[in-house]
Write a protein that holds these residues in place. Structure first.
Motif, PDB file in Angstrom:
ATOM      1  N   LEU A 583       4.468   6.145 -14.661  1.00 26.05           N
ATOM      2  CA  LEU A 583       5.702   5.401 -14.984  1.00 26.05           C
ATOM      3  C   LEU A 583       5.617   3.936 -14.537  1.00 26.05           C
ATOM      4  N   CYS A 584       5.188   3.705 -13.302  1.00 30.25           N
ATOM      5  CA  CYS A 584       5.217   2.335 -12.760  1.00 30.25           C
ATOM      6  C   CYS A 584       3.859   1.950 -12.188  1.00 30.25           C
ATOM      7  N   ASP A 585       3.528   0.688 -12.259  1.00 32.18           N
ATOM      8  CA  ASP A 585       2.379   0.182 -11.507  1.00 32.18           C
ATOM      9  C   ASP A 585       2.569   0.570 -10.039  1.00 32.18           C
ATOM     10  N   PHE A 586       1.455   0.846  -9.363  1.00 28.47           N
ATOM     11  CA  PHE A 586       1.563   1.204  -7.942  1.00 28.47           C
ATOM     12  C   PHE A 586       0.418   0.571  -7.161  1.00 28.47           C
ATOM     13  N   ARG A 587       0.689   0.316  -5.898  1.00 24.85           N
ATOM     14  CA  ARG A 587      -0.325  -0.305  -5.048  1.00 24.85           C
ATOM     15  C   ARG A 587      -1.497   0.642  -4.821  1.00 24.85           C
ATOM     16  N   SER A 588      -2.713   0.080  -4.910  1.00 29.07           N
ATOM     17  CA  SER A 588      -3.894   0.876  -4.586  1.00 29.07           C
ATOM     18  C   SER A 588      -4.990  -0.040  -4.060  1.00 29.07           C
ATOM     19  N   PRO A 589      -5.561   0.312  -2.903  1.00 25.74           N
ATOM     20  CA  PRO A 589      -6.629  -0.524  -2.358  1.00 25.74           C
ATOM     21  C   PRO A 589      -7.918  -0.445  -3.185  1.00 25.74           C
ATOM     22  N   ARG A 590      -7.963   0.504  -4.121  1.00 24.21           N
ATOM     23  CA  ARG A 590      -9.159   0.646  -4.959  1.00 24.21           C
ATOM     24  C   ARG A 590      -9.148  -0.300  -6.163  1.00 24.21           C
ATOM     25  N   ARG A 591      -8.176  -1.175  -6.273  1.00 24.52           N
ATOM     26  CA  ARG A 591      -7.990  -1.961  -7.490  1.00 24.52           C
ATOM     27  C   ARG A 591      -8.005  -3.456  -7.186  1.00 24.52           C
ATOM     28  N   PRO A 592      -9.197  -4.031  -7.015  1.00 22.93           N
ATOM     29  CA  PRO A 592      -9.271  -5.412  -6.533  1.00 22.93           C
ATOM     30  C   PRO A 592      -9.319  -6.500  -7.615  1.00 22.93           C
ATOM     31  N   LEU A 593      -9.366  -6.152  -8.899  1.00 22.82           N
ATOM     32  CA  LEU A 593      -9.613  -7.154  -9.943  1.00 22.82           C
ATOM     33  C   LEU A 593      -8.611  -8.315  -9.848  1.00 22.82           C
ATOM     34  N   ALA A 594      -9.146  -9.473  -9.467  1.00 24.38           N
ATOM     35  CA  ALA A 594      -8.272 -10.619  -9.176  1.00 24.38           C
ATOM     36  C   ALA A 594      -7.597 -11.130 -10.439  1.00 24.38           C
ATOM     37  N   GLY A 595      -6.334 -11.468 -10.303  1.00 21.34           N
ATOM     38  CA  GLY A 595      -5.586 -12.022 -11.431  1.00 21.34           C
ATOM     39  C   GLY A 595      -5.026 -10.954 -12.355  1.00 21.34           C
ATOM     40  N   ILE A 596      -5.524  -9.727 -12.233  1.00 19.24           N
ATOM     41  CA  ILE A 596      -5.036  -8.638 -13.083  1.00 19.24           C
ATOM     42  C   ILE A 596      -4.446  -7.533 -12.206  1.00 19.24           C
ATOM     43  N   GLN A 597      -5.302  -6.984 -11.351  1.00 22.80           N
ATOM     44  CA  GLN A 597      -4.842  -5.854 -10.536  1.00 22.80           C
ATOM     45  C   GLN A 597      -4.274  -6.339  -9.195  1.00 22.80           C
ATOM     46  N   ASP A 598      -5.036  -7.161  -8.504  1.00 20.03           N
ATOM     47  CA  ASP A 598      -4.587  -7.705  -7.210  1.00 20.03           C
ATOM     48  C   ASP A 598      -4.044  -6.609  -6.281  1.00 20.03           C
ATOM     49  N   GLY A 599      -4.772  -5.494  -6.234  1.00 18.41           N
ATOM     50  CA  GLY A 599      -4.349  -4.414  -5.347  1.00 18.41           C
ATOM     51  C   GLY A 599      -3.332  -3.463  -5.962  1.00 18.41           C
ATOM     52  N   TRP A 600      -3.180  -3.536  -7.274  1.00 17.69           N
ATOM     53  CA  TRP A 600      -2.253  -2.622  -7.959  1.00 17.69           C
ATOM     54  C   TRP A 600      -3.000  -1.863  -9.038  1.00 17.69           C
TER      55      TRP A 600
END
Ligand code: GCB
Length: 637
Positions: A583-600
C-alpha cells in the motif's frame, strides 16, 4: 489459573506440568472440558486491556541511550542480573560494593522520548541505532478498591525488554510485536513509582525475525503501556466465535483468574436476547455453546458487530464482536458459506507520512482508510503482528485480515529456542486477536527456503495455530521457481502447501524477474486444488517520477507492471485473492539508490508523501470491476 503472564516469552518460565501432579490433572480436565468447543487452554495476557480500568503510562519517558549496554553489563561484561544480589543494573542503583559515591547518569535530566513510539523517528541520531535504550517513567499509584490487583501491560517492545519496578526486576520479554504483562500487586508505592525498561533492538541470528529483513528495525516501547487494575478474581481471557459449520450457534470460553471453583460466568448479547450461563471448572475456565438467534453475519459489505458482555465474580468486560464463518471448499474461500474473492493489499505497520511505526488508532484508520479507497476487502498485515488497534478498526470498517508472525527468510530452523520464540509470538497473536471477525488467516511465515528442517519447524507452527484456533484458515507466503527447461513456466511446489488451507506465494515477474512484457508468456503450475492467494507482486516507483513505461522507477513502469500482471494471474484457475506489495512506501535499510529510494522501498501504491501513484488507480479500477462482479453474482442468487 496461576497469576503468571503469558508463558513462552517471559522468564522465568513455568516448568511443564509433571504427570500425576495436581497441576497436570487440572490441565487435563481443563483440556477435556474445552475440547467440545474445539478450543485449547493456555495462559494469555489479560484480554482487551483497552477496555480495562487503567492508568495510561504513555507520554514522555526519560531515556538513556546505552550503545555499550553499560547499564546491563558490568565492566567484565557480566550482567548485573547474574549477581547473587542483583541490583537490576547500573541505571537502577549503584552496583553493590561500589567503592565510590560517583553516579554517572541522571534520568531526571536525560532527554525524553514519546511512548508509544519508535526511537528512530524521534531523533535523527537514532535513525539507524540498534542497541539498548533505557526508558524511565515515574508515577503515583492510582486509587484502587481494596483487594484489587494491578498488572503492567506492554503492547510491545522491540525486540528484547527487561522490566524493573522500584529497582526490582519483574522479568524479560523477547519478541518485538506481541503484548506482555507483569503482575505488580503489592509492589506499588503510593508515590513516585519508578518504572525502568531496558529495550534492546539488536538483530540476532537466532531471533524471530533473524538479522536480515526488508523493513526498518524500529526500536523502543512502540505500543501502549498501561497499568491495569482488576478485581481479585477477574476475567483474564474470553473468546466468542460462531461455531464452524453451524451458522446458528456460538461457542467459546471464558478464563477466570483468582476465582473460586464453580464460579458462575455469564455472556450477554442484549441485542440478540442472549444471556448464556456456565460454570467455571477448577482451573477457572467456563466453556460456552449457545444459540445465536437472528444474528446478522459480519462481512465486508455489512460489518455488523454486537455488544458482547462477559461477567463473573463481580468483574465485567465487554466489546463489539462480529460473527462470521470462514472455510475453504475445493478451490473456493467461503465467507459465511459463500465464495469470496480477496481484493487485498499488503501493509507494513508504518505511517509513511511520519516515516515511523504506526502506533495509534488514528493511524490504523488512516492506513486502512486508504485500503478501503483502493477497493479492498482484504489486507495482509505483513510481516509481524501489527498493533491491537488495527484489527479492531478492520472489524469496524469491514476488512478481512491476514495476520503474520516474523518467520521471515532465513530463520534458525534447527534451534529449539527459535521455534519456541516463533511459537510464542504466534500464540500471543492468536490470543490477542481471537475475537476479531476481520482476522481470517494466520500466516506462519514469509518466503522461507524449502528444506526438511524448515518444513518441520513451520509444520509445528501450523499445528499450534490449528490447535489454538480451529475457526480460521492457516497459510504462509511461499515462493515460486522457474522450470529450468522453460523459464516462463513458473512452478509452485512447496511441501508446506500440503499443510496450509490456502496456497499463497509471492511473485515478481516483471520486476526482479524479467520485464512486464514477459507476463503475456508466463504460465503457472500450481499443483493443488486449494485456493490460491498471490501474497505479493509489484515493483518500485518514485511518486512524481514520470517517464515512459520502460523506465524503471517511474510511475508509468509500475502502472504498466500492474496492468500486465493482473491478466497473467487471472490465468491461475484457483486464484481467489491477492495482496500486492504494497500500500505505502516504507523505510528499508536495504534500499540505498540515491535520488530514488533514499532508504525507502518504493513499491507502495502511495508514496512516502501520501500521494497516490498511477498504479493505485490501475488496481482500484480492477478491484471495482471485481466488486461489481461479486455484487452481480450475489444479486443473481
Ligand atoms: C519480498 C518480501 C518483502 C519485500 C519485497 C520486496 O518478497 O516478502 O518483504 O519487501 O519482496 O520489495 O523486495
Amino acid at each position: 489459573m496461576p497469576h503468571v503472564p503469558h508463558p513462552a516469552r517471559l522468564t522465568p518460565r513455568r516448568p511443564p506440568a509433571r504427570p500425576g501432579t495436581a497441576r497436570a490433572r487440572l490441565l487435563a480436565s481443563l483440556l477435556a472440558a474445552c475440547a467440545a468447543a474445539g478450543l485449547r487452554a493456555t495462559e494469555p495476557v489479560i484480554a482487551n486491556p483497552l477496555a480495562r480500568t487503567a492508568l495510561a503510562l504513555d507520554g514522555a519517558w526519560r531515556t538513556i541511550v546505552d550503545p555499550y549496554d553499560n547499564g546491563y553489563l558490568d565492566y567484565r561484561l557480566e550482567p548485573y542480573d547474574a549477581r547473587e544480589n542483583p541490583t537490576g543494573g547500573y541505571f537502577l542503583d549503584r552496583p553493590p560494593g561500589s567503592p565510590s559515591d560517583l553516579v554517572e547518569y541522571n534520568f531526571d535530566t536525560a532527554p525524553e522520548l514519546a511512548v508509544p513510539g519508535d526511537w528512530n523517528s524521534q531523533s535523527e541520531r537514532l535513525l539507524y541505532y540498534e542497541g539498548t535504550v533505557w526508558y524511565r517513567r515515574t508515577f503515583d499509584r492510582p486509587a484502587s478498591p481494596p483487594g484489587h490487583r494491578q498488572f503492567l501491560h506492554f503492547g510491545a517492545a522491540n525486540y528484547e525488554a527487561e522490566v524493573y519496578l522500584n529497582g526490582r526486576k519483574l522479568g524479560r520479554h523477547i519478541g518485538g510485536f506481541t503484548p506482555f504483562q507483569f503482575e505488580v500487586t503489592g509492589r506499588l508505592r503510593d508515590r513516585g513509582n519508578s518504572l525502568v525498561v531496558r529495550v534492546n533492538n539488536q538483530r540476532r541470528p537466532e531471533g524471530v525475525p533473524t538479522v536480515n529483513t526488508d523493513w526498518w528495525n524500529y526500536g523502543g516501547l512502540t505500543r501502549d503501556v498501561l497499568l491495569l487494575d482488576v478485581p481479585r478474581a477477574f476475567i483474564r481471557d474470553y473468546v466468542v466465535q460462531l461455531k464452524p459449520g453451524d451458522g446458528g450457534r456460538a461457542c467459546g470460553y471464558v478464563q477466570l483468574d483468582g476465582a473460586a471453583p464453580a464460579t458462575r460466568v455469564t455472556i450477554e448479547i442484549a441485542e440478540l436476547g442472549v444471556s448464556a450461563e456456565s460454570q467455571a471448572d477448577a482451573a477457572g475456565r467456563a466453556c460456552f455453546d449457545f444459540a445465536l438467534p437472528g444474528a446478522a453475519l459480519w462481512s465486508p459489505e455489512d460489518p455488523r458487530r454486537y455488544d458482547v458482555r462477559v461477567s463473573a465474580a463481580g468483574d465485567r468486560v465487554g466489546e463489539r464482536i462480529g460473527f462470521r464463518t470462514i472455510a475453504t471448499r475445493g478451490s473456493d474461500i467461503l465467507l459465511n458459506g459463500r465464495p469470496v474473492f480477496l481484493r487485498g493489499i499488503s501493509l507494513h505497520e508504518e505511517n509513511p507520512l511520519r516515516g515511523a511505526r504506526a502506533v495509534s488508532e488514528g493511524e490504523a484508520r488512516l492506513l486502512l482508510g486508504w485500503a478501503k479507497e483502493l477497493g479492498c476487502n482484504f489486507v495482509r498485515l505483513a510481516h509481524y503482528p501489527h498493533n491491537e488497534h488495527v484489527a479492531r478498526v478492520a472489524d469496524e470498517l469491514g476488512l478481512l485480515l491476514w495476520e503474520e508472525i516474523p518467520v521471515y527468510w532465513t530463520i534458525h530452523w534447527g534451534d529449539p529456542a527459535t521455534l519456541d520464540n516463533a511459537r510464542g509470538q504466534l500464540e500471543s497473536l492468536i490470543l490477542r486477536d481471537h475475537n476479531r471477525a476481520s482476522v481470517v488467516i494466520w500466516s506462519v511465515g514469509n518466503e522461507t527456503p524449502v528444506s526438511a528442517e524448515r518444513t518441520a519447524f513451520m509444520g509445528r507452527l501450523i499445528a499450534r495455530a490449528r490447535e489454538l484456533d480451529p475457526t480460521r484458515l492457516v497459510s504462509a507466503a511461499m515462493e515460486v521457481r522457474a522450470d529450468p527447461a522453460n523459464p516462463d513456466r513458473k512452478i509452485v511446489e512447496d511441501p508446506l502447501a500440503a499443510l496450509t488451507d490456502v496456497v499463497s506465494f509471492n511473485e515478481y515477474v516483471g520486476w526482479y524477474v524479467g520485464l512486464p512484457d514477459d507476463c503475456a508468456r508466463v504460465t503457472w503450475v500450481v499443483d493443488t486444488p486449494k485456493p490460491v492467494i498471490i501474497s505479493e507482486f509489484g515493483g518500485d516507483a518514485l511518486q512524481g517520477l514520470h517517464a515512459d513505461a520502460r523506465t524503471r522507477f517511474s510511475e508509468e513502469f509500475q502502472a504498466d507492471l500492474y496492468r500486465k500482471t493482473l491478466p497473467m494471474l487471472g490465468r491461475i484457475p484457483q486464484l481467489r485473492g491477492m495482496s500486492p506489495w504494497i500500500l505505502c512506501d516504507f523505510r528499508s535499510p536495504r534500499r540505498p539508490l540515491a535520488g530514488i529510494q533514499d532508504g525507502w522501498n518504493r513499491k507502495g501504491l502511495i508514496g512516502s508523501n501520501g500521494k497516490r501513484k498511477e498504479a493505485f488507480f490501475v488496481l482500484q479500477a480492477f478491484y471495482r470491476a471485481k466488486e461489481a462482479e461479486a455484487a452481480a453474482a450475489a444479486r443473481a442468487r
